[in-house]
Design a protein around this motif. Sequence first.
Motif, PDB file in Angstrom:
ATOM      1  N   PRO A 767     -20.563  23.334 -10.228  1.00 31.94           N
ATOM      2  CA  PRO A 767     -21.752  22.829 -10.665  1.00 31.94           C
ATOM      3  C   PRO A 767     -22.566  23.769 -11.421  1.00 31.94           C
ATOM      4  CG  PRO A 767     -21.222  22.308  -8.035  1.00 31.94           C
ATOM      5  CD  PRO A 767     -20.454  23.390  -8.669  1.00 31.94           C
ATOM      6  N   HIS A 768     -22.800  24.833 -10.988  1.00 34.10           N
ATOM      7  CA  HIS A 768     -23.781  25.757 -11.959  1.00 34.10           C
ATOM      8  C   HIS A 768     -23.399  25.811 -13.398  1.00 34.10           C
ATOM      9  CE1 HIS A 768     -20.859  28.673 -10.556  1.00 34.10           C
ATOM     10  NE2 HIS A 768     -20.993  29.296 -11.586  1.00 34.10           N
ATOM     11  N   GLU A 769     -21.771  25.334 -13.496  1.00 31.25           N
ATOM     12  CA  GLU A 769     -21.508  25.685 -14.937  1.00 31.25           C
ATOM     13  C   GLU A 769     -21.987  24.804 -16.027  1.00 31.25           C
ATOM     14  OE1 GLU A 769     -17.601  28.276 -13.802  1.00 31.25           O
ATOM     15  OE2 GLU A 769     -17.312  25.911 -14.074  1.00 31.25           O
ATOM     16  N   ILE A 770     -22.460  23.542 -15.330  1.00 34.71           N
ATOM     17  CA  ILE A 770     -23.035  22.389 -16.535  1.00 34.71           C
ATOM     18  C   ILE A 770     -24.429  22.205 -16.201  1.00 34.71           C
ATOM     19  CG2 ILE A 770     -22.862  20.026 -16.657  1.00 34.71           C
ATOM     20  CD1 ILE A 770     -20.265  19.906 -16.120  1.00 34.71           C
ATOM     21  N   THR A 771     -25.158  22.176 -17.358  1.00 37.63           N
ATOM     22  CA  THR A 771     -26.711  21.817 -17.425  1.00 37.63           C
ATOM     23  C   THR A 771     -27.061  20.788 -18.413  1.00 37.63           C
ATOM     24  OG1 THR A 771     -27.074  23.491 -19.077  1.00 37.63           O
ATOM     25  CG2 THR A 771     -27.221  24.254 -16.753  1.00 37.63           C
ATOM     26  N   LEU A 772     -27.888  19.932 -17.949  1.00 39.65           N
ATOM     27  CA  LEU A 772     -28.484  18.820 -18.843  1.00 39.65           C
ATOM     28  C   LEU A 772     -29.787  18.930 -19.077  1.00 39.65           C
ATOM     29  CD1 LEU A 772     -27.674  16.163 -20.146  1.00 39.65           C
ATOM     30  CD2 LEU A 772     -28.466  15.085 -18.062  1.00 39.65           C
ATOM     31  N   GLU A 773     -30.306  18.952 -20.443  1.00 36.57           N
ATOM     32  CA  GLU A 773     -31.706  18.757 -20.895  1.00 36.57           C
ATOM     33  C   GLU A 773     -32.151  17.592 -21.400  1.00 36.57           C
ATOM     34  OE1 GLU A 773     -31.989  22.396 -23.728  1.00 36.57           O
ATOM     35  OE2 GLU A 773     -30.626  23.690 -22.372  1.00 36.57           O
ATOM     36  N   CYS A 774     -32.717  16.850 -20.561  1.00 40.02           N
ATOM     37  CA  CYS A 774     -32.885  15.593 -21.125  1.00 40.02           C
ATOM     38  C   CYS A 774     -34.404  15.356 -22.182  1.00 40.02           C
ATOM     39  CB  CYS A 774     -33.380  14.606 -20.074  1.00 40.02           C
ATOM     40  SG  CYS A 774     -31.770  14.111 -19.285  1.00 40.02           S
ATOM     41  N   ASP A 775     -34.952  16.609 -22.040  1.00 42.29           N
ATOM     42  CA  ASP A 775     -36.056  17.051 -22.908  1.00 42.29           C
ATOM     43  C   ASP A 775     -35.730  17.689 -24.015  1.00 42.29           C
ATOM     44  OD1 ASP A 775     -35.921  19.178 -21.566  1.00 42.29           O
ATOM     45  OD2 ASP A 775     -37.987  19.540 -20.980  1.00 42.29           O
ATOM     46  N   HIS A 776     -34.618  17.529 -24.513  1.00 41.96           N
ATOM     47  CA  HIS A 776     -34.318  18.592 -25.618  1.00 41.96           C
ATOM     48  C   HIS A 776     -35.240  18.215 -26.886  1.00 41.96           C
ATOM     49  CE1 HIS A 776     -31.585  20.912 -28.343  1.00 41.96           C
ATOM     50  NE2 HIS A 776     -31.570  20.146 -29.161  1.00 41.96           N
ATOM     51  N   SER A 777     -35.237  17.154 -27.162  1.00 48.09           N
ATOM     52  CA  SER A 777     -35.982  16.546 -28.388  1.00 48.09           C
ATOM     53  C   SER A 777     -36.161  15.093 -28.093  1.00 48.09           C
ATOM     54  CB  SER A 777     -35.343  16.525 -29.805  1.00 48.09           C
ATOM     55  OG  SER A 777     -34.087  15.810 -29.622  1.00 48.09           O
ATOM     56  N   LEU A 785     -22.217  23.426 -20.999  1.00 50.37           N
ATOM     57  CA  LEU A 785     -20.899  23.707 -20.208  1.00 50.37           C
ATOM     58  C   LEU A 785     -20.657  25.094 -20.656  1.00 50.37           C
ATOM     59  CD1 LEU A 785     -18.453  23.024 -18.624  1.00 50.37           C
ATOM     60  CD2 LEU A 785     -17.390  22.128 -20.616  1.00 50.37           C
ATOM     61  N   ASN A 786     -20.477  26.058 -19.564  1.00 47.73           N
ATOM     62  CA  ASN A 786     -19.855  27.438 -19.502  1.00 47.73           C
ATOM     63  C   ASN A 786     -19.069  27.542 -18.284  1.00 47.73           C
ATOM     64  OD1 ASN A 786     -19.592  29.977 -19.764  1.00 47.73           O
ATOM     65  ND2 ASN A 786     -21.708  30.561 -19.851  1.00 47.73           N
ATOM     66  N   THR A 787     -17.713  27.470 -18.737  1.00 47.30           N
ATOM     67  CA  THR A 787     -16.754  27.257 -17.670  1.00 47.30           C
ATOM     68  C   THR A 787     -15.538  27.972 -18.210  1.00 47.30           C
ATOM     69  OG1 THR A 787     -15.610  25.967 -15.811  1.00 47.30           O
ATOM     70  CG2 THR A 787     -15.729  25.078 -18.268  1.00 47.30           C
ATOM     71  N   ALA A 788     -14.299  28.218 -17.274  1.00 50.68           N
ATOM     72  CA  ALA A 788     -13.243  28.656 -17.745  1.00 50.68           C
ATOM     73  C   ALA A 788     -12.282  27.864 -18.765  1.00 50.68           C
ATOM     74  CB  ALA A 788     -12.243  28.899 -16.641  1.00 50.68           C
ATOM     75  N   ASN A 789     -11.771  28.342 -19.871  1.00 46.88           N
ATOM     76  CA  ASN A 789     -11.207  27.444 -20.662  1.00 46.88           C
ATOM     77  C   ASN A 789     -10.088  26.887 -20.117  1.00 46.88           C
ATOM     78  OD1 ASN A 789     -10.802  26.205 -23.271  1.00 46.88           O
ATOM     79  ND2 ASN A 789      -9.242  27.879 -23.895  1.00 46.88           N
ATOM     80  N   GLN A 790      -9.921  25.474 -20.076  1.00 44.63           N
ATOM     81  CA  GLN A 790      -8.700  24.716 -19.744  1.00 44.63           C
ATOM     82  C   GLN A 790      -8.235  23.662 -20.883  1.00 44.63           C
ATOM     83  OE1 GLN A 790     -10.061  23.222 -15.734  1.00 44.63           O
ATOM     84  NE2 GLN A 790     -11.782  24.455 -16.251  1.00 44.63           N
ATOM     85  N   ILE A 813     -17.984  23.648 -29.878  1.00 40.07           N
ATOM     86  CA  ILE A 813     -17.234  24.158 -29.092  1.00 40.07           C
ATOM     87  C   ILE A 813     -16.805  25.489 -29.384  1.00 40.07           C
ATOM     88  CG2 ILE A 813     -14.563  23.683 -27.993  1.00 40.07           C
ATOM     89  CD1 ILE A 813     -16.908  21.158 -28.020  1.00 40.07           C
ATOM     90  N   HIS A 814     -17.036  26.510 -28.283  1.00 43.61           N
ATOM     91  CA  HIS A 814     -16.664  28.078 -28.744  1.00 43.61           C
ATOM     92  C   HIS A 814     -15.940  28.451 -27.357  1.00 43.61           C
ATOM     93  CE1 HIS A 814     -17.137  32.157 -29.817  1.00 43.61           C
ATOM     94  NE2 HIS A 814     -17.906  32.374 -29.024  1.00 43.61           N
ATOM     95  N   MET A 819     -13.186  31.874 -22.026  1.00 36.48           N
ATOM     96  CA  MET A 819     -14.286  31.179 -21.433  1.00 36.48           C
ATOM     97  C   MET A 819     -14.658  30.095 -22.374  1.00 36.48           C
ATOM     98  SD  MET A 819     -15.266  32.189 -18.297  1.00 36.48           S
ATOM     99  CE  MET A 819     -16.756  31.312 -18.318  1.00 36.48           C
ATOM    100  N   ALA A 820     -14.935  28.900 -22.021  1.00 36.14           N
ATOM    101  CA  ALA A 820     -15.439  27.623 -22.903  1.00 36.14           C
ATOM    102  C   ALA A 820     -17.040  27.600 -22.910  1.00 36.14           C
ATOM    103  CB  ALA A 820     -14.937  26.448 -22.476  1.00 36.14           C
ATOM    104  N   ARG A 821     -17.671  27.672 -23.975  1.00 39.78           N
ATOM    105  CA  ARG A 821     -19.104  27.759 -23.927  1.00 39.78           C
ATOM    106  C   ARG A 821     -19.413  26.541 -24.956  1.00 39.78           C
ATOM    107  NH1 ARG A 821     -17.688  33.127 -23.774  1.00 39.78           N
ATOM    108  NH2 ARG A 821     -18.513  34.319 -22.243  1.00 39.78           N
ATOM    109  N   ASP A 822     -19.528  25.202 -24.480  1.00 39.80           N
ATOM    110  CA  ASP A 822     -19.691  24.238 -25.320  1.00 39.80           C
ATOM    111  C   ASP A 822     -21.087  23.385 -25.294  1.00 39.80           C
ATOM    112  OD1 ASP A 822     -16.911  24.632 -25.553  1.00 39.80           O
ATOM    113  OD2 ASP A 822     -16.294  23.025 -24.295  1.00 39.80           O
TER     114      ASP A 822
END
Length: 846
Positions: A767-777, A785-790, A813-814, A819-822
């Motif tokens: 759960p802590h590896e995903i965040t959602l910013e609804c007020d981004h713009s 997303l910041n999790t192990a690459n799969q 996608i990075h 580690m995937a930092r998307d």
Amino acid sequence: MRYNVTQKAVIMSITEQIEDLIENKASDFAISKLFKSYIHDYKSSLGELFERNQGKDFLVIHTKTLDSIISLMYKTVLRRLFGNYLPMRSNIPIAFIALGSYGREQLCVHSDIDLMIVYEKNDGYNTAAIIEKFLYLAWDAGLKLGHRVHEVNDLLGASRDDITIKTAMMESRLIIGSPFTWSAVQTRLTAIRHDNPRAFVLAKIEEAEARRKKFPSSMQPHIKEGVGGLRDSQLLYWIAKTLYGVTTLKELTGTLFSEEQYREYRIALELLFRVRSALHLLSGKQQDQLVLDYMPRIAQMLGVGDERRLVTKLLEAQWRINNFTQIYVTKMARIHLHNTAPLSRLRAGRVQRGFYAAEGVLYASYHTATPSIDALLEMLVALEDRPWQFDPSVLFHFTYVPINHPLRARTYALLRKLFERRHLYGLLKLFYDAGILHHLIGAFKKVLHLPQFDGYHHYPVDLHSIKCIEALETITDPNVEALYTQLGPSDKLLLKAVILLHDTGKGRKQDHSEVGAKLIVPFLKNLKFPSQQFERGALLVRHHILMSNVAYRENLYHEKTLYQFMSKVKTPENLILLYILTYADITGVGPGTYTSFGANLLRELYEASLEIAFQNDRITDAIKRQNKEKKLTHDPEFAQLSKIAQKKILSVESDLFFFKHTPHEIVAISQQAFDCQTFTCRLTLEAGLVIHIFRKIPLNLGYLLGKLSYLDVASMDIFTLFDGIKYFRIEFLQRPQEGTMEQIERIVEEAFDMSKKIDLPKPVIKPHEITLECDHSIHYAQLNLNTANQRGLLAYFVQLFDEAQINIATAKIHTNKNMARDHFLIEKQNRMCDNAREIIAKLTGE
């Protein structure tokens, strides 16, 4: 010694058993089975032997044991053939001779046993039958033989046919056989050594140069073939044997090199013997490269702490062997390397006493007394500012020049002059090759030969730092080159110092960027930089990874990102230097690291940040859009379009479309969109595969990405244009295998069938590896997303988004260090935030 006594007892035991078998007329199979059992038991005991005897001692004991086995096999064959009427072995015209590493008594556990059997023609003995019997016995017993059989008089001809055979013969050693035959062999070996030595020496040096290119220095060192490996050590011996007739290199101590120089070389060589033996024992095969998987266990077997310390010591040892070999191979072979014509040109290019320049190469006399370090640096300063190559004779003087600490002010003044040159890389590489870089620049002491096991860097810290200077001198990115060319001398000087020292803080527990920021200040002071440059130098080192981190991991079109970035960089002048530093740092990592994808990201970040830096007021997306449209309307290509086409382009709602593209790119994309009826697809090969799709009908994007999940996605852009057309640009990190482009085109066409499904494995995401910013713009939310690459991670995401009718505007996608930092920008529509939260719950299993 206790081991030798035990081995002799075992040999006596097996000798008695063989005698019993012969007396009882046992079969050849029974005798070979006994040998095979004995050899198996011996190999099983090698681990215990290695614990007691490592390095050369272990190899000598192993070699002597194999000698005893081969000798016993030969005696057994003679006993079987002659029975109780055994002639004296000295009368049988056969000699068993060890070659190569076996001849040097350096045979490793799983290496081939290079054996040469030499015979003389004699009507009284059936030598062919004896040799055949021996070979069958050795093979049946499981000996890994690499053998040759020659008549004495054929040896010279064989050596002329193949340089590999001649090389192996250089290291011949009698195991067992007729001393008379061996004496005849030695006569031929002497003739072989004197047979066209110049051609042999030049061929071996050329062969070594090709090998060193194939196996360059690596943080996973190749012990045998790599630069500074055992092959380089052997090259030194082969040339010494050819030119001086020595049996060991040590015989040249006091004439070719000093006792201390030879001792340092031998210590380095001993470590290579230990590591290679441990590798063979651990892997159970002929494993000569120290790969990551073996490092922890090898470090434990050798008692050197951890794998980082092991590889540091090994890289240092290979540096020492490479340095020693380069210097003394050239010293011995110089008479063959140069003819008289270049010597006259050398004298005409005299730089100072004993040093000569010709055609971009600096040479030196080995017989000239080594000047002081200041005199050597003064010589470099006086050279024309161009790329230079340095002959090993010059390396000799720089390697053995005394350097006292603290350095004199004059020495630092000379170093500054070298830094002011356009071409600095070759000089720094000379200091590195000579082992004096850390003596001249003390910040390198802690990072000397320090490996970087991060799955990213190709070189240890010190070599990476020098490679970054090389990247600065050979800039291939035109945007970066234009900025560097416009810099003043003081900024170029500061930039070189920062690039060279940016990673010198590694190898400590603290953050290496913070440590490096402290280390660069004393260096700048010693080189007499103005005091105001101290803070700039420290800032650039402190933030040397900031620009790449932001470019690859953050949303470059969010003003908050840009303001936070510039709050650390401070000024436009610092931004320019940081941009060039980032280019050099990435390029210096290794071939292919600086890609067009990365170059575009860095350029976009630079341009957006520069725009912010020159604005007094905060820049909103609306103002940025106006500025972009203004540039577009003044573009000549845009002006040539019809008024209707221009109006359609300006009506595109996506601000990102304008932010991410130049006027030329906007016009080119729009022209392709005007031609789209249902869908079009275009595949291009850049650093990796790029798929361009224009479509009016729905695209099954989850299916497409799933089918191509064997390729890693670098970035993905999705823009709604005009006339119901969407544009997809998907860039992959890799190129597909040759001949598969048509197959990929078929997969794209299949992806317009919305009934197509593909089963994708559900990724494991916390759960802590995903965040959602609804007020981004106003128009977009951002999902991070910041999790192990799969494998298939992105395809699974997109499939869920498609099912929930959520439109992705763009995806960054990075992947680094597994580690995937998307980052996904999502259009705010269709209760997007509520639907996205449901997707997050599905992904995390909540």
